[in-house]
Design a protein around this motif. Structure first.
Motif, short mmCIF file in Angstrom:
data_model
loop_
_atom_site.label_atom_id
_atom_site.label_comp_id
_atom_site.label_asym_id
_atom_site.label_seq_id
_atom_site.Cartn_x
_atom_site.Cartn_y
_atom_site.Cartn_z
N TRP A 66 0.82 -1.21 0.00
CA TRP A 66 0.00 0.00 0.00
C TRP A 66 0.86 1.26 0.00
O TRP A 66 1.82 1.36 0.77
CB TRP A 66 -0.89 0.02 1.24
CG TRP A 66 -1.91 -1.07 1.25
CD1 TRP A 66 -1.75 -2.36 1.70
CD2 TRP A 66 -3.25 -0.99 0.77
NE1 TRP A 66 -2.89 -3.08 1.52
CE2 TRP A 66 -3.85 -2.27 0.96
CE3 TRP A 66 -4.01 0.03 0.20
CZ2 TRP A 66 -5.16 -2.54 0.60
CZ3 TRP A 66 -5.32 -0.24 -0.16
CH2 TRP A 66 -5.88 -1.52 0.04
N ARG A 67 0.51 2.21 -0.87
CA ARG A 67 1.08 3.55 -0.71
C ARG A 67 0.52 4.11 0.60
O ARG A 67 -0.69 4.11 0.83
CB ARG A 67 0.67 4.46 -1.87
CG ARG A 67 1.14 5.91 -1.66
CD ARG A 67 0.86 6.79 -2.85
NE ARG A 67 -0.55 6.95 -3.14
CZ ARG A 67 -1.05 7.94 -3.89
NH1 ARG A 67 -0.24 8.84 -4.44
NH2 ARG A 67 -2.34 8.01 -4.12
N THR A 68 1.40 4.58 1.46
CA THR A 68 0.99 4.97 2.81
C THR A 68 1.46 6.38 3.10
O THR A 68 2.63 6.72 2.89
CB THR A 68 1.55 3.99 3.85
OG1 THR A 68 1.20 2.65 3.47
CG2 THR A 68 0.97 4.28 5.22
N VAL A 69 0.53 7.20 3.60
CA VAL A 69 0.80 8.62 3.82
C VAL A 69 0.32 8.99 5.22
O VAL A 69 -0.88 8.93 5.52
CB VAL A 69 0.07 9.49 2.77
CG1 VAL A 69 0.37 10.97 3.00
CG2 VAL A 69 0.46 9.07 1.35
N ALA A 70 1.27 9.37 6.09
CA ALA A 70 0.94 9.89 7.42
C ALA A 70 1.12 11.40 7.38
O ALA A 70 2.11 11.90 6.84
CB ALA A 70 1.84 9.28 8.47
N VAL A 71 0.18 12.14 7.96
CA VAL A 71 0.17 13.59 7.80
C VAL A 71 0.28 14.32 9.14
O VAL A 71 -0.02 13.77 10.20
CB VAL A 71 -1.13 14.05 7.10
CG1 VAL A 71 -1.29 13.37 5.76
CG2 VAL A 71 -2.35 13.82 7.98
N ASP A 72 0.75 15.57 9.07
CA ASP A 72 0.52 16.55 10.13
C ASP A 72 -0.70 17.35 9.73
O ASP A 72 -0.77 17.88 8.61
CB ASP A 72 1.71 17.51 10.26
CG ASP A 72 2.95 16.85 10.85
OD1 ASP A 72 2.83 15.78 11.49
OD2 ASP A 72 4.05 17.41 10.67
N GLN A 73 -1.66 17.48 10.64
CA GLN A 73 -2.83 18.30 10.35
C GLN A 73 -2.47 19.78 10.36
O GLN A 73 -1.37 20.17 10.75
CB GLN A 73 -3.93 18.01 11.37
CG GLN A 73 -4.42 16.57 11.35
CD GLN A 73 -5.66 16.39 12.19
OE1 GLN A 73 -6.71 16.98 11.91
NE2 GLN A 73 -5.55 15.56 13.22
N ARG A 74 -3.40 20.61 9.92
CA ARG A 74 -3.11 22.05 9.89
C ARG A 74 -2.75 22.57 11.28
O ARG A 74 -3.37 22.22 12.29
CB ARG A 74 -4.28 22.84 9.33
CG ARG A 74 -5.53 22.80 10.18
CD ARG A 74 -6.52 23.88 9.80
NE ARG A 74 -7.01 23.74 8.44
CZ ARG A 74 -7.78 24.64 7.84
NH1 ARG A 74 -8.14 25.74 8.48
NH2 ARG A 74 -8.21 24.44 6.61
N GLY A 75 -1.68 23.36 11.34
CA GLY A 75 -1.22 23.93 12.60
C GLY A 75 -0.47 22.96 13.48
O GLY A 75 -0.07 23.31 14.60
#
Length: 293
Positions: A66-75
């Protein structure tokens, strides 16, 4: 918040900026080196957390194809955000996640950890057409209700609005160190935890903290959204009470799944077991079991 055990990124996991029609978001992304990805997994972190809460899980999910993307939310940590309270409603944060999924091609397998579960739920309710599944990991149906937790969160939100964020972190750290199970992290991890907390936009962190005291229960709406649902938590999760999570799962028509030997951060505590529960939910791929076993 999760405490990483190492700051070294696994091979193939890279910092990538995700551009959307609602702005740019810092991510940790991994793409399978061989073959076409089975799809995209989008990981949304919780209160005082960041994309690094998922680092080992990103690696394991990618190894499953799986292409996997962990994010930081806004701010949050390395993603910028405005100093505007109205920008941090669940509706705004959910709309960001919808935009992320669209930028990634849609049909994401959406995973929300802790407070990130409330945001993930809001995203699905905003536009269910861009998500294939939603997994609520160590999350709950609404705001916390026990008086001590609510008072602590209210005090933290007040401090973030009235004190330098570095001072708020020192006060929080002093409180955390008094906990019976507190274990001091290695020096480099401790420095990261300070940097992460103090890099948050103070208004963002204050408002997210308030969402943990006033979020509405939208379980019934989620059950009708038409997106496949999963609820999972660590065996010793100490966030939302486990009976509350199980009641939420029942209201959603599913059975809560348990990650053994894990607490509130199964992606850190048991990434291989957590990845297996997730991919088994996404699709049944028994032929891939040897990839991470």
């Amino acid at each position: 918040m999760s405490t990483p055990r190492t700051l070294t990124l696994p091979h193939g996991v890279h910092p990538v900026t995700l551009e959307t029609d609602r702005g740019s978001f810092a991510t940790l992304t991994a793409v399978p080196e061989i073959g076409t990805p089975l799809g995209t997994v989008l990981l949304v972190p919780g209160w005082t957390g960041s994309k690094e809460d998922f680092t080992p899980l990103v690696d394991h999910l990618c190894r499953y194809g799986w292409r996997t993307v962990a994010v930081d939310q806004r701010g949050q940590y390395e993603t910028t955000g405005p100093a505007d309270k109205s920008a941090y409603s669940l509706a705004e944060l959910g709309a960001d996640v919808v935009a992320m999924s669209k930028a990634l091609g849609g049909y994401s397998q959406l995973v929300g950890h802790s407070f990130g579960g409330l945001v993930a739920r809001e995203a699905v309710l905003t536009d269910p057409s861009v998500f294939s599944t939603i997994s609520l990991m160590c999350s709950g149906p609404a705001a916390f209700t026990d008086e001590q937790t609510v008072q602590s969160l209210q005090m933290l939100a007040f401090g973030l609005e009235n004190l330098p964020i570095e001072q708020v972190y020192d006060l929080k750290l002093g409180h955390d160190r008094e906990a019976p199970r507190y274990v001091a992290p290695p020096e480099d991890v401790a420095a990261f935890l300070r940097k992460r907390f103090t890099s948050n936009v103070p208004v963002s962190l204050a408002e997210i903290t308030r969402r943990l005291t006033d979020a509405e229960d939208k379980t019934d709406q989620l059950a009708k959204a038409g997106v496949r649902l999963q609820v999972l938590h660590g065996a010793t999760d100490d966030g939302w009470p486990i009976p509350v999570q199980h009641a939420m799962a029942a209201a959603l028509g599913v059975e809560a799944e348990i990650v053994p030997d894990a607490g509130h951060s199964p992606a850190i505590d048991q990434p291989a077991a957590t990845a297996r529960l997730l991919v088994d939910f996404f699709h049944d791929y028994p032929s891939l079991t040897t990839l991470v076993d």
